[in-house]
Design a protein around this motif. Sequence first.
Motif, PDB file in Angstrom:
ATOM      1  N   VAL A  17       0.865  -1.182   0.000  1.00  0.00           N
ATOM      2  CA  VAL A  17       0.000   0.000   0.000  1.00  0.00           C
ATOM      3  C   VAL A  17       0.900   1.229   0.000  1.00  0.00           C
ATOM      4  CG1 VAL A  17      -1.790   1.285   1.193  1.00  0.00           C
ATOM      5  CG2 VAL A  17      -1.821  -1.228   1.214  1.00  0.00           C
ATOM      6  N   PRO A  18       0.936   1.960  -1.108  1.00  0.00           N
ATOM      7  CA  PRO A  18       1.832   3.125  -1.169  1.00  0.00           C
ATOM      8  C   PRO A  18       1.298   4.287  -0.327  1.00  0.00           C
ATOM      9  CG  PRO A  18       0.493   3.017  -3.155  1.00  0.00           C
ATOM     10  CD  PRO A  18       0.183   1.773  -2.357  1.00  0.00           C
ATOM     11  N   VAL A  19       2.159   5.245  -0.105  1.00  0.00           N
ATOM     12  CA  VAL A  19       1.727   6.437   0.633  1.00  0.00           C
ATOM     13  C   VAL A  19       0.696   7.207  -0.181  1.00  0.00           C
ATOM     14  CG1 VAL A  19       2.503   8.631   1.632  1.00  0.00           C
ATOM     15  CG2 VAL A  19       3.902   6.578   1.880  1.00  0.00           C
ATOM     16  N   LYS A  20       0.966   7.316  -1.467  1.00  0.00           N
ATOM     17  CA  LYS A  20      -0.027   7.883  -2.368  1.00  0.00           C
ATOM     18  C   LYS A  20       0.193   7.299  -3.755  1.00  0.00           C
ATOM     19  CE  LYS A  20       2.449  12.133  -3.619  1.00  0.00           C
ATOM     20  NZ  LYS A  20       2.330  13.612  -3.686  1.00  0.00           N
ATOM     21  N   SER A  48     -16.651   7.505  -1.951  1.00  0.00           N
ATOM     22  CA  SER A  48     -17.371   6.780  -0.910  1.00  0.00           C
ATOM     23  C   SER A  48     -16.604   5.507  -0.599  1.00  0.00           C
ATOM     24  CB  SER A  48     -18.793   6.446  -1.382  1.00  0.00           C
ATOM     25  OG  SER A  48     -19.468   5.663  -0.420  1.00  0.00           O
ATOM     26  N   LEU A  49     -16.311   5.279   0.697  1.00  0.00           N
ATOM     27  CA  LEU A  49     -15.503   4.134   1.120  1.00  0.00           C
ATOM     28  C   LEU A  49     -16.207   3.360   2.224  1.00  0.00           C
ATOM     29  CD1 LEU A  49     -12.009   5.880   1.341  1.00  0.00           C
ATOM     30  CD2 LEU A  49     -12.809   4.373  -0.473  1.00  0.00           C
ATOM     31  N   CYS A  50     -16.037   2.030   2.179  1.00  0.00           N
ATOM     32  CA  CYS A  50     -16.509   1.160   3.248  1.00  0.00           C
ATOM     33  C   CYS A  50     -15.267   0.561   3.913  1.00  0.00           C
ATOM     34  CB  CYS A  50     -17.407   0.069   2.691  1.00  0.00           C
ATOM     35  SG  CYS A  50     -18.130  -1.002   3.940  1.00  0.00           S
ATOM     36  N   ILE A  51     -15.033   0.894   5.187  1.00  0.00           N
ATOM     37  CA  ILE A  51     -13.752   0.595   5.832  1.00  0.00           C
ATOM     38  C   ILE A  51     -13.957  -0.245   7.095  1.00  0.00           C
ATOM     39  CG2 ILE A  51     -11.634   1.606   6.789  1.00  0.00           C
ATOM     40  CD1 ILE A  51     -12.390   4.211   5.405  1.00  0.00           C
ATOM     41  N   ASN A  52     -13.060  -1.173   7.273  1.00  0.00           N
ATOM     42  CA  ASN A  52     -12.924  -1.868   8.541  1.00  0.00           C
ATOM     43  C   ASN A  52     -11.789  -1.177   9.298  1.00  0.00           C
ATOM     44  OD1 ASN A  52     -12.661  -3.599  10.707  1.00  0.00           O
ATOM     45  ND2 ASN A  52     -11.734  -5.267   9.498  1.00  0.00           N
ATOM     46  N   PHE A  53     -12.166  -0.368  10.270  1.00  0.00           N
ATOM     47  CA  PHE A  53     -11.151   0.430  10.963  1.00  0.00           C
ATOM     48  C   PHE A  53     -10.225  -0.418  11.821  1.00  0.00           C
ATOM     49  CE2 PHE A  53     -14.125   3.867   9.955  1.00  0.00           C
ATOM     50  CZ  PHE A  53     -13.236   4.812   9.435  1.00  0.00           C
ATOM     51  N   ASN A  54     -10.557  -1.687  11.983  1.00  0.00           N
ATOM     52  CA  ASN A  54      -9.666  -2.568  12.730  1.00  0.00           C
ATOM     53  C   ASN A  54      -8.600  -3.191  11.840  1.00  0.00           C
ATOM     54  OD1 ASN A  54     -11.011  -2.219  15.216  1.00  0.00           O
ATOM     55  ND2 ASN A  54     -12.624  -3.664  14.558  1.00  0.00           N
ATOM     56  N   ASP A  55      -8.631  -2.823  10.575  1.00  0.00           N
ATOM     57  CA  ASP A  55      -7.635  -3.344   9.634  1.00  0.00           C
ATOM     58  C   ASP A  55      -6.700  -2.196   9.270  1.00  0.00           C
ATOM     59  OD1 ASP A  55      -6.246  -4.202   7.286  1.00  0.00           O
ATOM     60  OD2 ASP A  55      -7.826  -5.663   6.879  1.00  0.00           O
ATOM     61  N   LEU A  56      -5.459  -2.348   9.697  1.00  0.00           N
ATOM     62  CA  LEU A  56      -4.480  -1.285   9.495  1.00  0.00           C
ATOM     63  C   LEU A  56      -4.278  -0.979   8.011  1.00  0.00           C
ATOM     64  CD1 LEU A  56      -2.356   0.662  10.638  1.00  0.00           C
ATOM     65  CD2 LEU A  56      -0.721  -1.253  10.637  1.00  0.00           C
ATOM     66  N   LYS A  57      -4.231  -2.011   7.182  1.00  0.00           N
ATOM     67  CA  LYS A  57      -3.965  -1.809   5.770  1.00  0.00           C
ATOM     68  C   LYS A  57      -5.125  -1.074   5.090  1.00  0.00           C
ATOM     69  CE  LYS A  57      -1.434  -4.477   3.385  1.00  0.00           C
ATOM     70  NZ  LYS A  57      -0.839  -5.538   2.566  1.00  0.00           N
ATOM     71  N   THR A  64      -7.002   4.010   2.706  1.00  0.00           N
ATOM     72  CA  THR A  64      -7.894   5.170   2.726  1.00  0.00           C
ATOM     73  C   THR A  64      -7.083   6.463   2.713  1.00  0.00           C
ATOM     74  OG1 THR A  64      -9.542   3.912   3.963  1.00  0.00           O
ATOM     75  CG2 THR A  64      -9.709   6.318   4.031  1.00  0.00           C
ATOM     76  N   LEU A  65      -6.043   6.515   3.527  1.00  0.00           N
ATOM     77  CA  LEU A  65      -5.196   7.700   3.563  1.00  0.00           C
ATOM     78  C   LEU A  65      -4.495   7.912   2.224  1.00  0.00           C
ATOM     79  CD1 LEU A  65      -3.643   7.278   7.147  1.00  0.00           C
ATOM     80  CD2 LEU A  65      -5.442   8.864   6.424  1.00  0.00           C
ATOM     81  N   CYS A  66      -4.094   6.811   1.597  1.00  0.00           N
ATOM     82  CA  CYS A  66      -3.449   6.900   0.283  1.00  0.00           C
ATOM     83  C   CYS A  66      -4.378   7.567  -0.729  1.00  0.00           C
ATOM     84  CB  CYS A  66      -3.037   5.516  -0.182  1.00  0.00           C
ATOM     85  SG  CYS A  66      -2.411   5.456  -1.877  1.00  0.00           S
ATOM     86  N   LEU A  67      -5.654   7.153  -0.750  1.00  0.00           N
ATOM     87  CA  LEU A  67      -6.613   7.720  -1.693  1.00  0.00           C
ATOM     88  C   LEU A  67      -6.877   9.194  -1.388  1.00  0.00           C
ATOM     89  CD1 LEU A  67      -9.241   4.825  -2.060  1.00  0.00           C
ATOM     90  CD2 LEU A  67      -7.462   5.504  -3.665  1.00  0.00           C
TER      91      LEU A  67
END
Length: 781
Positions: free
Chosen positions: A302-305, A317-326, A331-334
């Motif tokens: 997972v790159p920084v950007k 629009s994103l669906c995230i599992n906040f317990n998953d670091l990757k 999400t931050l990359c996007l």
Amino acid sequence: MTDTILESEQTKYTHPDVINAEPDRISCLPGHVIDQILSSLRIKEVVRTSILSSQWRNKWRTMPNLVFDKHCVSIAASQHPSIYNIEFLRIVDHVLLFHCGPIIEFEISDYDPSHINVSPDIDRWILYVIERSIKELVLDVGLDEHYKIPLCLFSCQSLDCLQLFSCWLKPPTTFEGWRNLSGLNLHNVSITQDDLEKLISCCPLLERLMLTDVDNITQLNIHAPNLKYFDILGKFEDINFHNTFQIDMIRVSLRSYLNFKNNQSRLHGCSSNLLKFFDHLTHIQSLRIHNYFLKYLVAGVVPVKLSTPCIYLDDLSLCINFNDLKENSATLCLLRSSPNLRKLEIFVRINKQQTSTLIDAEPDRISCLPGHVIDQILSSLPIREAGRTSVLSSQWRNKWHTMPNLVFDKHCVSIAASQDPSIFNIELLRIVDHVLLLHSGPITKFEISNYKHSHINFSPDINRWILYLIGRSIKELVLDVLLDEHYKIPWCLFSCQSLQRLQLNSCLLKPPTTFEGWRNLKYLRLDYVTITQDALEKLISDCPLLQSLVLLDIDVTEINIHAPNLKHFDINGKFEDISFDKTFQLVTVYVDLSLYSNSKNNQSRLQRCSSYLLKFFYHQRRIQTLGIHNYSLKYLAAGYVPIKLPTPCIYLDDLFLCINFNDLKEISAALCLLRSSPNLRKLEISARIEEQTVLLTSTSYCWEDIFSRKAMPIKVRHMMIDGISGTKSELDFIKFLLLYSPVLEKMIVKTSGNVTPELIKALIQFKRGSVEAEVIWDDSA
């Protein structure tokens, strides 16, 4: 629904006196306003508008967008699956049969046919709309099994938008894509991965692609240079984009994602799913990543950007599992790679085969047959077998579509279905609708026969077919149907001036008061038809070209035939009197009176006409073949019987008589006809035995006087006398025939029972006027 349609269609026939003195308000609306009104209504309501005004009567026939759903059928019918299906099929067939404008959109949605196989019906509709250059097709049907898309759809190059639900899609190997398709929506469709990828890549103008729960897809490669909108939902393992730089909106929803070995092996070839996914999405503006798809994207590095920022992305629009670091990192990359992002939505997720297609390398032998040979073959087959020839070769595929003679009978339906009347009728209904819908040539003959009794009212279907055939200028119509009640002929048929032959069985015939006849009708046959005497006589007289008339068991007592061009006439049944007026062209007449009695009506007629025999033959001067069956001779012998007719039947060469040899007047009438037929060649006589008949004695009829006077010779060459019981009157009559037939070659005498040898010996010893005459006694009965 169907009844409403048919009633609307027949308005112009049932209300002939209604004339619009001036345009009504609705008719004065601008055309685009009327079109806008119709486009806002369901098709059921649109058809009902046909009764609003004369200008609106046929508006529904040109509707470009045809949407058929559960609202087409009445609420009462929708409560019963079997009735619902029959009504739905009727409605679609009716609208398609009478549609006369371009069809832009055709949609079947919210249709659940229960356990009935309606695939043949859908095939028929698809084939029809293809020929109308359909642009948008929507199929959403709930069958027990996926509906198999017919191969003909893959040749429809007019398609602009296609939506399929619960279907099986198998493109042929020769499929080269839909060149004009811009929108494709596949929902719960079965298709192989290779076929799907080829289908997408072979649609060069594809702009919108939606895939929902498509079976058998694990790894999908999207190659679509003009694709702008992409939406996918389901279970898959990998997705790749190639040359998709025009995409500006994507919605991806992965139902589940596991670290299978397949997924791990793919990462060896690509270190980051995230980088690979965005490599060909340089113009993305709106992105929806739902369910487990973000988990798929974070596989690998997972790159920084992103290496190339998404400068056009403004809606994410994103669906995230906040317990998953990757997933957090992705999400931050996007976010870092979207400098112009305007809108952000985040949802929290908590974890708890192939059929080969034959290609003709060269024309097959059957295809090389001359066209008239193929047409002759098809015309010799039942229509069911003619339809099956479409699989023989490419040249035969649509041959049955142009068959001019359409005959639908018990041979159209499978033997198994024919055992159950209800199934038989439903199958026959489907077959007729299918053939009519796809027929593309002129229809010369249309016949429905052996239509079995059923408690289901099929009159609306027959009305629909008749109305359709009138529009195709039908020339010959045969209706032989057995319903609970006599089928009532719709008024629209009386306006069909293309009719040349009409045959009706078990029908109710009531011509409108404005009926002026069928100007081109040459043949008319009515069996067990209910019609008034006046209506029947007017119908016959108003058909100036009528040449052949057959009336069997018509419920009339007295009939007057006025038909100047009539050549063939056949009547069978119970009637009291028959008259001819200006029928000098008659050459063949068969009269079969099943019962005759000296009623008061008959006695009163005799007071007006002294001789039925003279009246009967007055207008039959060219008669060549005459059959007098059952009690017909008894009817003719009523009143005065002349020695011979005033005008001899010089053209009569074939005569059949049914005689009661114990009736003096019938014998006299038979002799009158023989004396009046100087050129008779063939004579058949059948003996009729009646109860309560007084037997003739030796003095009842003076045969000695007949034999002693000079008689006109009978030029008959062949005679047959059937039903002889051996009475003296019968033998005297045979003796007379033998004596005055100088050119007789053969006489066959058939008995009705045991005859004594003495009578046979007497018959053989009778004097003969012809030395060549051979008498054959046949007692096989």
